[in-house]
Design a protein around this motif. Structure first.
Motif, mmCIF file in Angstrom:
data_model
loop_
_atom_site.group_PDB
_atom_site.id
_atom_site.type_symbol
_atom_site.label_atom_id
_atom_site.label_comp_id
_atom_site.label_asym_id
_atom_site.label_seq_id
_atom_site.Cartn_x
_atom_site.Cartn_y
_atom_site.Cartn_z
ATOM 1 N N VAL A 10 -12.582 -13.813 73.204
ATOM 2 C CA VAL A 10 -13.124 -15.029 73.810
ATOM 3 C C VAL A 10 -12.286 -16.230 73.372
ATOM 4 N N ILE A 11 -11.805 -16.994 74.333
ATOM 5 C CA ILE A 11 -11.065 -18.222 74.021
ATOM 6 C C ILE A 11 -12.027 -19.217 73.376
ATOM 7 N N LEU A 12 -11.578 -19.878 72.349
ATOM 8 C CA LEU A 12 -12.441 -20.776 71.588
ATOM 9 C C LEU A 12 -13.121 -21.810 72.480
ATOM 10 N N GLU A 13 -12.393 -22.391 73.400
ATOM 11 C CA GLU A 13 -12.958 -23.385 74.301
ATOM 12 C C GLU A 13 -14.081 -22.783 75.158
ATOM 13 N N ASN A 14 -13.947 -21.512 75.530
ATOM 14 C CA ASN A 14 -15.000 -20.857 76.300
ATOM 15 C C ASN A 14 -16.229 -20.585 75.440
ATOM 16 N N ALA A 15 -16.022 -20.353 74.150
ATOM 17 C CA ALA A 15 -17.162 -20.229 73.239
ATOM 18 C C ALA A 15 -17.915 -21.550 73.164
ATOM 19 N N HIS A 16 -17.172 -22.659 73.125
ATOM 20 C CA HIS A 16 -17.814 -23.977 73.150
ATOM 21 C C HIS A 16 -18.661 -24.127 74.411
ATOM 22 N N ALA A 40 -6.879 -28.043 67.727
ATOM 23 C CA ALA A 40 -5.996 -28.553 68.771
ATOM 24 C C ALA A 40 -5.625 -27.455 69.760
ATOM 25 N N SER A 41 -5.607 -26.195 69.294
ATOM 26 C CA SER A 41 -5.200 -25.070 70.142
ATOM 27 C C SER A 41 -6.385 -24.351 70.777
ATOM 28 N N GLN A 42 -7.549 -24.998 70.859
ATOM 29 C CA GLN A 42 -8.757 -24.300 71.290
ATOM 30 C C GLN A 42 -8.711 -23.821 72.739
ATOM 31 N N GLY A 43 -7.779 -24.323 73.528
ATOM 32 C CA GLY A 43 -7.654 -23.857 74.903
ATOM 33 C C GLY A 43 -6.993 -22.497 75.013
ATOM 34 N N SER A 44 -6.385 -22.025 73.933
ATOM 35 C CA SER A 44 -5.723 -20.717 73.967
ATOM 36 C C SER A 44 -6.057 -19.837 72.763
ATOM 37 N N ALA A 45 -6.456 -20.425 71.634
ATOM 38 C CA ALA A 45 -6.844 -19.637 70.466
ATOM 39 C C ALA A 45 -8.073 -18.798 70.798
ATOM 40 N N ARG A 46 -8.137 -17.586 70.255
ATOM 41 C CA ARG A 46 -9.249 -16.680 70.524
ATOM 42 C C ARG A 46 -10.050 -16.402 69.257
ATOM 43 N N GLY A 55 -9.729 -23.701 60.115
ATOM 44 C CA GLY A 55 -10.524 -24.833 59.647
ATOM 45 C C GLY A 55 -10.879 -25.784 60.770
ATOM 46 N N GLY A 56 -9.954 -26.691 61.089
ATOM 47 C CA GLY A 56 -10.211 -27.654 62.139
ATOM 48 C C GLY A 56 -10.799 -28.955 61.619
ATOM 49 N N VAL A 57 -11.260 -29.784 62.550
ATOM 50 C CA VAL A 57 -11.620 -31.154 62.206
ATOM 51 C C VAL A 57 -13.073 -31.333 61.773
#
Length: 475
Positions: free
Chosen positions: A116-122, A137-143, A153-155
């Motif tokens: 699942v792509i991180l952005e899709n989990a959101h 920053a890479s949430q459109g492609s990171a899984r 980590g992230g923001v």
């Protein structure tokens, strides 16, 4: 005798079907070309299992035949954990395992597969009025699998923690093909070792995560966001401490950004407008979560207190989504903007929060002594002590000559400062193949022995991500 690439590809096609195997090197670019372009080995094959059962079959076969396999999510990793080290491995892409299995807002959990792509989990959480707070920053492609395997980590770590803290349980394929069924949604389960914590952050060296039960939270009504001018990292630390006192857990981001980053982005047209209130040596990007039923204005009130104490000289509060988007673009483009200025040498490090100003001062001075004219670009998560301590080449320098002369030497200089301050040489990017030798130098010897014992117990043939992290190879 080791199997040839042709033999490996043929066996994989028999196991999972020809449409799930890529054996032509010319077609492997999407899986081989990692973001920093530091690693350039090919793979014996790329396989995209369509199910967990198919993945089990691939891993079982690989273990029996001593073929190294590399789990890969969105190929956004920055230390080479997800790409070949030797050129004989099989990349196993989890992209097709991309279902959201369930969302339970009452329990505060979501079960998502590794692909699942991180952005899709959101989006899946938000569709149910909830939030999964891991933002990259890479949430459109990171899984999800890669995010967990690297313990990203992230923001929002300040409020919600990193990937490990957001994970309640995992399902994973072990080195012999067995499936560990650990999708636990219990907040309390005191029945022995917490095995998920072995797999989260292991970079695919102990098992291949196929799904995870993740914490989700009530969806905020709004965010209050500001960019403030601070004179120095020391002043930013004072502002951070006051913000925590005034805002508590509502303070979910505190990011430190140097003025040079604004210069780079405006010069190269990466921002449609200057998001800051006025010029400053340093900026802090501050964000507060506002939950339903709570009045607005908490951030403004806290900022007024910082003005009264002369901790900040100017500030701008986002008045629209466009303002907030621009402020976050300024922060998220900090790595990208350096590439437009030539070569850069990057460090993902952490120190105790109180030591962040010393890290920046001592590291910058040491770098300037090593390479006069070098341009320090330190930025990042001041609220949790994780600074991306990057350096751009001197203006007009030859990029290749700069990297050849200073890459390794600058790493040594910065890591020496980090370790003296009680910090870590890898805060959120992991070890991969980039920092394997460094890990051996800095990790406590007893800790290394424990890690090797765990690796040997769970992957005795060394097929899972061979050579990564601890340097184990297929036997």
């Amino acid at each position: 005798m080791p199997l040839s690439s042709a033999e490996i590809a043929a066996a994989l096609k028999t196991l999972v079907g020809a449409d799930a195997v890529i054996s032509d090197t010319a077609r492997m670019g999407a899986w081989l070309n990692e973001p920093r372009k530091r690693f350039h080995k090919t793979a014996a094959a790329v396989v995209t299992p369509p199910s967990v059962e198919a993945l089990q079959a691939v891993v079982r076969w690989a273990n029996e035949n001593r073929v190294g396999i590399i789990p890969q999510g969105g190929n956004t990793g920055l230390v080479g954990a997800q790409v070949p080290l030797y050129g004989t491995e099989v990349i196993v892409s989890l992209a097709r395992l991309d279902r959201i299995r369930s969302v339970d807002t009452a329990a505060g959990v979501m079960t998502a597969e590794a692909g699942v792509i991180l952005e899709n989990a959101h989006k899946a959480a938000e569709a149910q009025g909830a939030m999964f707070p891991l933002w990259l920053a890479s949430q459109g492609s990171a899984r999800i699998g890669g995010v967990l395997s690297s313990n990203a980590g992230g923001v929002n770590v300040l409020t919600y923690g990193n990937a490990r803290e957001l994970t309640m349980g995992v399902e994973a394929v072990l080195a012999d093909g067995r499936l560990y069924r650990g999708l636990n949604a219990l907040k309390k389960d005191n029945t022995g070792y917490d095995l998920k914590d072995l797999l989260v952050g292991a970079e695919g060296t102990l098992g291949i995560i196929t799904a995870a039960t993740l914490k989700i939270f009530p969806l905020p009504e709004d965010h209050e966001t500001a960019l403030v001018n601070v004179a120095s990292p020391e002043a930013a630390l004072d502002v951070f401490q006051l913000m925590r006192q005034r805002l508590g857990s509502r303070l979910n981001a505190f990011e430190l950004i140097p003025h040079i980053g604004l210069d780079f982005q405006l010069r190269h047209g990466m921002l449609d407008a200057d998001p800051t209130a006025s010029p400053s040596s340093w900026y802090a990007l501050i964000e507060v979560t506002r939950m339903p039923g709570t009045p607005p204005g908490a951030l403004q009130s806290a900022l007024e207190a910082t003005f009264e104490k002369s901790l900040i000289s100017d500030a701008v509060i986002a008045e629209s989504l466009a303002d907030r988007t621009r402020m976050w673009a300024f922060r998220e483009q900090m790595s990208e903007c350096q590439s437009k200025e030539g070569a850069s040498i990057k460090h993902d490090v952490s120190v105790p929060i109180a030591a962040v100003p010393a890290l920046i001062a001592l590291g910058s001075a040491a770098a300037q002594r090593l390479s006069p004219g070098i341009r320090p670009v330190p930025f990042g998560h001041m609220g949790d002590g994780n600074i991306h301590f990057n350096f751009s080449q001197p203006a007009g320098a030859d990029s290749k000559a700069f990297m050849a002369q200073y890459d390794e030497a600058l790493h040594e200089v910065i890591y020496e400062v980090v370790l003296k301050l009680g910090g870590s040489v890898s805060a959120e990017h992991g070890i991969g193949q980039l920092k394997t030798d460094l890990l051996k130098q800095v990790k406590d010897p007893v800790a290394l022995e424990m890690m090797r014992a765990i690796k040997t117990a769970l992957d005795p043939n060394g097929i899972l991500n061979p050579g990564k992290m601890l340097g184990f190879e297929p036997s």
